[in-house]
Design an enzyme around this catalytic site. Structure first.
Site, PDB file in Angstrom:
ATOM      1  N   ARG A 106       0.770  -1.307   0.135  1.00 35.13           N
ATOM      2  CA  ARG A 106       0.015   0.117   0.014  1.00 35.13           C
ATOM      3  C   ARG A 106       0.922   1.098   0.057  1.00 35.13           C
ATOM      4  O   ARG A 106       0.426   2.274  -0.744  1.00 35.13           O
ATOM      5  CB  ARG A 106      -0.906   0.184   1.305  1.00 35.13           C
ATOM      6  CG  ARG A 106      -2.045  -0.869   1.228  1.00 35.13           C
ATOM      7  CD  ARG A 106      -2.915  -1.110   2.423  1.00 35.13           C
ATOM      8  NE  ARG A 106      -3.502   0.346   2.975  1.00 35.13           N
ATOM      9  CZ  ARG A 106      -4.703   0.363   2.530  1.00 35.13           C
ATOM     10  NH1 ARG A 106      -5.732  -0.345   2.096  1.00 35.13           N
ATOM     11  NH2 ARG A 106      -5.400   1.735   3.008  1.00 35.13           N
ATOM     12  N   TYR A 209       0.146 -13.643   0.490  1.00 37.34           N
ATOM     13  CA  TYR A 209       0.679 -13.467  -0.788  1.00 37.34           C
ATOM     14  C   TYR A 209       2.199 -12.484  -0.357  1.00 37.34           C
ATOM     15  O   TYR A 209       2.231 -11.804   0.336  1.00 37.34           O
ATOM     16  CB  TYR A 209      -0.156 -12.662  -1.724  1.00 37.34           C
ATOM     17  CG  TYR A 209      -0.707 -11.562  -1.183  1.00 37.34           C
ATOM     18  CD1 TYR A 209      -0.253 -10.242  -1.396  1.00 37.34           C
ATOM     19  CD2 TYR A 209      -2.161 -11.551  -0.575  1.00 37.34           C
ATOM     20  CE1 TYR A 209      -0.962  -9.189  -1.033  1.00 37.34           C
ATOM     21  CE2 TYR A 209      -2.657 -10.451  -0.015  1.00 37.34           C
ATOM     22  CZ  TYR A 209      -1.982  -9.102  -0.466  1.00 37.34           C
ATOM     23  OH  TYR A 209      -2.772  -7.922   0.118  1.00 37.34           O
ATOM     24  N   ASP A 287     -14.367   4.314   0.333  1.00 38.28           N
ATOM     25  CA  ASP A 287     -15.125   3.614   1.475  1.00 38.28           C
ATOM     26  C   ASP A 287     -15.892   4.499   2.202  1.00 38.28           C
ATOM     27  O   ASP A 287     -16.908   4.157   3.037  1.00 38.28           O
ATOM     28  CB  ASP A 287     -13.634   3.367   2.438  1.00 38.28           C
ATOM     29  CG  ASP A 287     -13.234   2.049   2.317  1.00 38.28           C
ATOM     30  OD1 ASP A 287     -13.397   1.390   1.429  1.00 38.28           O
ATOM     31  OD2 ASP A 287     -12.032   1.672   3.261  1.00 38.28           O
TER      32      ASP A 287
HETATM   33  C1  LIG Z   1      -7.102  -6.118   6.028  1.00 37.14           C
HETATM   34  C2  LIG Z   1      -7.530  -5.055   4.694  1.00 37.14           C
HETATM   35  C3  LIG Z   1      -7.051  -5.664   3.229  1.00 37.14           C
HETATM   36  C4  LIG Z   1      -7.247  -5.174   2.489  1.00 37.14           C
HETATM   37  N1  LIG Z   1      -7.109  -5.725   1.214  1.00 37.14           N
HETATM   38  C5  LIG Z   1      -7.427  -5.198   0.141  1.00 37.14           C
HETATM   39  C6  LIG Z   1      -7.149  -5.540  -1.038  1.00 37.14           C
HETATM   40  O1  LIG Z   1      -6.232  -6.553  -1.311  1.00 37.14           O
HETATM   41  N2  LIG Z   1      -7.450  -5.218  -2.463  1.00 37.14           N
HETATM   42  C7  LIG Z   1      -8.400  -3.972  -2.362  1.00 37.14           C
HETATM   43  O2  LIG Z   1      -8.656  -3.409  -3.410  1.00 37.14           O
HETATM   44  N3  LIG Z   1      -8.839  -3.230  -1.287  1.00 37.14           N
HETATM   45  C8  LIG Z   1      -8.377  -3.900   0.029  1.00 37.14           C
HETATM   46  N4  LIG Z   1      -8.673  -3.387   1.134  1.00 37.14           N
HETATM   47  C9  LIG Z   1      -9.781  -2.334   1.212  1.00 37.14           C
HETATM   48  C10 LIG Z   1      -8.882  -1.086   0.939  1.00 37.14           C
HETATM   49  O3  LIG Z   1      -7.917  -0.889   1.919  1.00 37.14           O
HETATM   50  C11 LIG Z   1      -9.687   0.228   1.218  1.00 37.14           C
HETATM   51  O4  LIG Z   1     -11.117  -0.104   0.614  1.00 37.14           O
HETATM   52  C12 LIG Z   1      -9.183   1.551   0.511  1.00 37.14           C
HETATM   53  O5  LIG Z   1      -8.300   1.877   0.984  1.00 37.14           O
HETATM   54  C13 LIG Z   1     -10.134   2.476   0.502  1.00 37.14           C
HETATM   55  O6  LIG Z   1      -9.816   3.749   0.138  1.00 37.14           O
HETATM   56  P1  LIG Z   1     -10.351   4.967   0.396  1.00 37.14           P
HETATM   57  O7  LIG Z   1      -9.469   5.968  -0.324  1.00 37.14           O
HETATM   58  O8  LIG Z   1     -11.595   5.102   0.046  1.00 37.14           O
HETATM   59  O9  LIG Z   1     -10.263   5.412   1.736  1.00 37.14           O
HETATM   60  P2  LIG Z   1      -8.879   5.396   2.672  1.00 37.14           P
HETATM   61  O10 LIG Z   1      -7.835   4.596   1.976  1.00 37.14           O
HETATM   62  O11 LIG Z   1      -9.254   4.919   3.963  1.00 37.14           O
HETATM   63  O12 LIG Z   1      -8.390   6.933   2.598  1.00 37.14           O
HETATM   64  C14 LIG Z   1      -8.971   8.017   3.646  1.00 37.14           C
HETATM   65  C15 LIG Z   1      -7.853   8.810   3.672  1.00 37.14           C
HETATM   66  O13 LIG Z   1      -8.726  10.133   4.287  1.00 37.14           O
HETATM   67  C16 LIG Z   1      -8.201  10.730   5.120  1.00 37.14           C
HETATM   68  N5  LIG Z   1      -9.151  11.485   6.095  1.00 37.14           N
HETATM   69  C17 LIG Z   1      -9.957  10.806   6.873  1.00 37.14           C
HETATM   70  N6  LIG Z   1     -10.845  11.483   7.656  1.00 37.14           N
HETATM   71  C18 LIG Z   1     -10.567  12.818   7.166  1.00 37.14           C
HETATM   72  C19 LIG Z   1     -10.827  13.833   7.323  1.00 37.14           C
HETATM   73  N7  LIG Z   1     -11.473  14.309   8.457  1.00 37.14           N
HETATM   74  N8  LIG Z   1     -10.070  15.318   7.049  1.00 37.14           N
HETATM   75  C20 LIG Z   1      -8.989  15.088   5.928  1.00 37.14           C
HETATM   76  N9  LIG Z   1      -8.631  13.697   5.763  1.00 37.14           N
HETATM   77  C21 LIG Z   1      -9.292  12.790   6.306  1.00 37.14           C
HETATM   78  C22 LIG Z   1      -7.228   9.629   5.870  1.00 37.14           C
HETATM   79  O14 LIG Z   1      -6.265  10.022   6.628  1.00 37.14           O
HETATM   80  C23 LIG Z   1      -6.913   8.690   4.769  1.00 37.14           C
HETATM   81  O15 LIG Z   1      -5.601   9.154   4.130  1.00 37.14           O
HETATM   82  C24 LIG Z   1      -8.500  -4.043   2.439  1.00 37.14           C
HETATM   83  C25 LIG Z   1      -8.874  -3.368   3.673  1.00 37.14           C
HETATM   84  C26 LIG Z   1      -8.386  -3.883   4.807  1.00 37.14           C
HETATM   85  C27 LIG Z   1      -8.711  -3.546   6.063  1.00 37.14           C
END
Ligand SMILES: Cc1cc2nc3c(=O)[nH]c(=O)nc-3n(C[C@H](O)[C@H](O)[C@H](O)COP(=O)(O)OP(=O)(O)OC[C@H]3O[C@@H](n4cnc5c(N)ncnc54)[C@H](O)[C@@H]3O)c2cc1C
Length: 393
Positions: A106, A209, A287
């Site tokens: 990541r 993996y 998410d």
């Molecule tokens: C154990 C595990 C394994 C996983 N394996 C996989 C995989 O193999 N393949 C896959 O596709 N997905 C996988 N996922 C899911 C994946 O990690 C998430 O779905 C993905 O990271 C979501 O991305 P995002 O950008 O929506 O949110 P996030 O990656 O959570 O990013 C949100 C960002 O917003 C910032 N933020 C939060 N609140 C605020 C605020 N109020 N003000 C300013 N900034 C803020 C945070 O600091 C963060 O940087 C896995 C998840 C887990 C828990």
């Protein structure tokens, strides 16, 4: 819409937020990313980026750079956790040359996205925590330091605990799924091949993996439990608790877990997919709109797909709100299907010995041995989907 006069602020510099910033930048928009953290880094963990997500990385011009730092997966191997015998295999080499399935660190993906964004003139503002938004013609963001910022469009890419979501849709409380997960990266001392191995047993499973040059292994282990841990990554667990949970598994699993030092542990919650993903001038992405359980490895892949479609919808609609509605229509059905498939996997992985497991494993084994193309074909809807060539509705 001509995006060159559009000013977009993205809350959250995770995978979805950064990918959306890059996609909007390609359409000429003026984009700022607000990230609450001091720097954009990621705790050590792996991600499986499947061909559908990789198509977005490709369209952002980053495919080769990501592939150079990743392991190309050759198979997903479903195994009997107790004996170590392979039950069935998804042969990823059948996906074809342009359809790689990557095992990615990541931190490497975040680093690549953020460095590219900066190099392309996208403003990334760190230590900028948003506390809420006010949708409208010119949506306004409330910041934790008391400031306010406005923009033509605000995108909530702020993850599982989104502060934007309650301003866009009615939120429902998440519920505990009765499962906890541990996550660790350990040295690869077992000669683990470039496969994702799913070690399955009654009420638990573990996915392993290799990462980077294959020297380390990503481990995600899941166990069914009545009691629950708070959602999030803040807790580390005694590695002996993790080892005890998988004591009945085979020698390979024991050796892998003997290397685990301070695994992260968290409770798995299910969050309903948001009813609405947009309000005037404001959209949810990744998410923030639809957290998924990790059993199909699609959370980050869905965030990448969302990012592309949101930018594409803005570029091809007449007004911002028409674009945001089109985005929701284009994404919701697919995301729901993925989330439901991920939830089903947990049940299938955790079967106890008995006639149901025997029948399920035998059927999978026969399919993977005698019809490997059909076995993989069951995932065509997921992996062969090309969001970058999707027909606009
Ligand atoms: C154990 C595990 C394994 C996983 N394996 C996989 C995989 O193999 N393949 C896959 O596709 N997905 C996988 N996922 C899911 C994946 O990690 C998430 O779905 C993905 O990271 C979501 O991305 P995002 O950008 O929506 O949110 P996030 O990656 O959570 O990013 C949100 C960002 O917003 C910032 N933020 C939060 N609140 C605020 C605020 N109020 N003000 C300013 N900034 C803020 C945070 O600091 C963060 O940087 C896995 C998840 C887990 C828990």
């Amino acid at each position: 819409m001509d995006l060159s006069s559009l000013n977009v602020t993205i809350i959250g510099g995770g995978i979805g937020g950064l990918a959306c910033a890059l996609a909007l930048g390609q359409h000429g928009a003026d984009v700022t990313v607000l990230e609450q953290a001091e720097e954009i880094t990621e705790v050590g963990a792996g991600l499986q980026i499947s061909p559908n997500g990789l198509r977005v990385i490709d369209a952002l011009g980053l495919r080769d750079a990501l592939a150079a730092q990743s392991v190309r997966g050759q198979a997903v191997s479903l195994r009997n956790g107790e004996t170590g015998a392979e039950v069935a295999r998804l042969d990823l080499t059948r996906l074809g040359e342009n359809q790689s399935y990557l095992f990615v660190h990541r931190a490497d993906l975040i680093d690549l996205l953020s460095k590219t964004a900066r190099a392309r003139g996208i403003g990334i503002r760190l230590l900028q925590k948003a506390t809420g938004v006010h949708p409208g013609d010119r949506p306004r963001i409330d910041m934790a330091n008391g400031d306010h910022r406005d923009a033509d469009v605000v995108i909530g890419a702020d993850g599982l605990h989104s502060v934007v979501r309650p301003h866009v849709t009615r939120t429902k409380a998440p519920f505990f799924t009765g499962q906890v997960a541990w996550r660790a990266i350990v040295p690869n001392t077992t000669g683990h091949p470039p496969h994702a191995r799913v070690h399955m047993g009654p009420g638990r499973h573990m996915v392993t993996y290799p990462l980077r040059d294959g020297a380390s292994l990503n481990v995600v282990a899941v166990e069914e439990r009545r009691d629950w841990t708070a959602e999030g990554w803040s807790q580390t667990d005694d590695p002996n608790t993790l080892r005890a949970a998988f004591a009945g598994f085979d020698a390979e699993v024991h050796q892998i877990l003997s290397q685990a030092k301070a695994p992260g542990v968290w409770g798995l919650f299910r969050h309903p997919v948001a009813d609405r993903w947009f309000a005037p001038g404001v959209a949810l992405l990744g998410d923030a709109a639809h957290p998924t359980l990790p059993f199909l490895a699609q959370g980050a892949n869905m965030a990448l797909e969302d990012a592309w479609v949101l930018a594409d919808s803005l570029a091809h609609a007449v007004t911002v709100d028409a674009a945001l509605e089109a985005y929701q229509i284009r994404r919701k059905g697919r995301v729901r299907r993925v989330i439901n498939a991920a939830s089903r996997n947990a049940r299938n992985y955790h079967l106890s010995p008995g006639p149901v497991r025997f029948a399920a494993h035998t059927a999978l084994g026969l399919l993977s041995t005698y019809a490997p193309g059909r076995m993989l074909g069951r995932f065509d809807w997921l992996y062969r989907y090309d969001v970058t060539r999707e027909r606009r509705g």
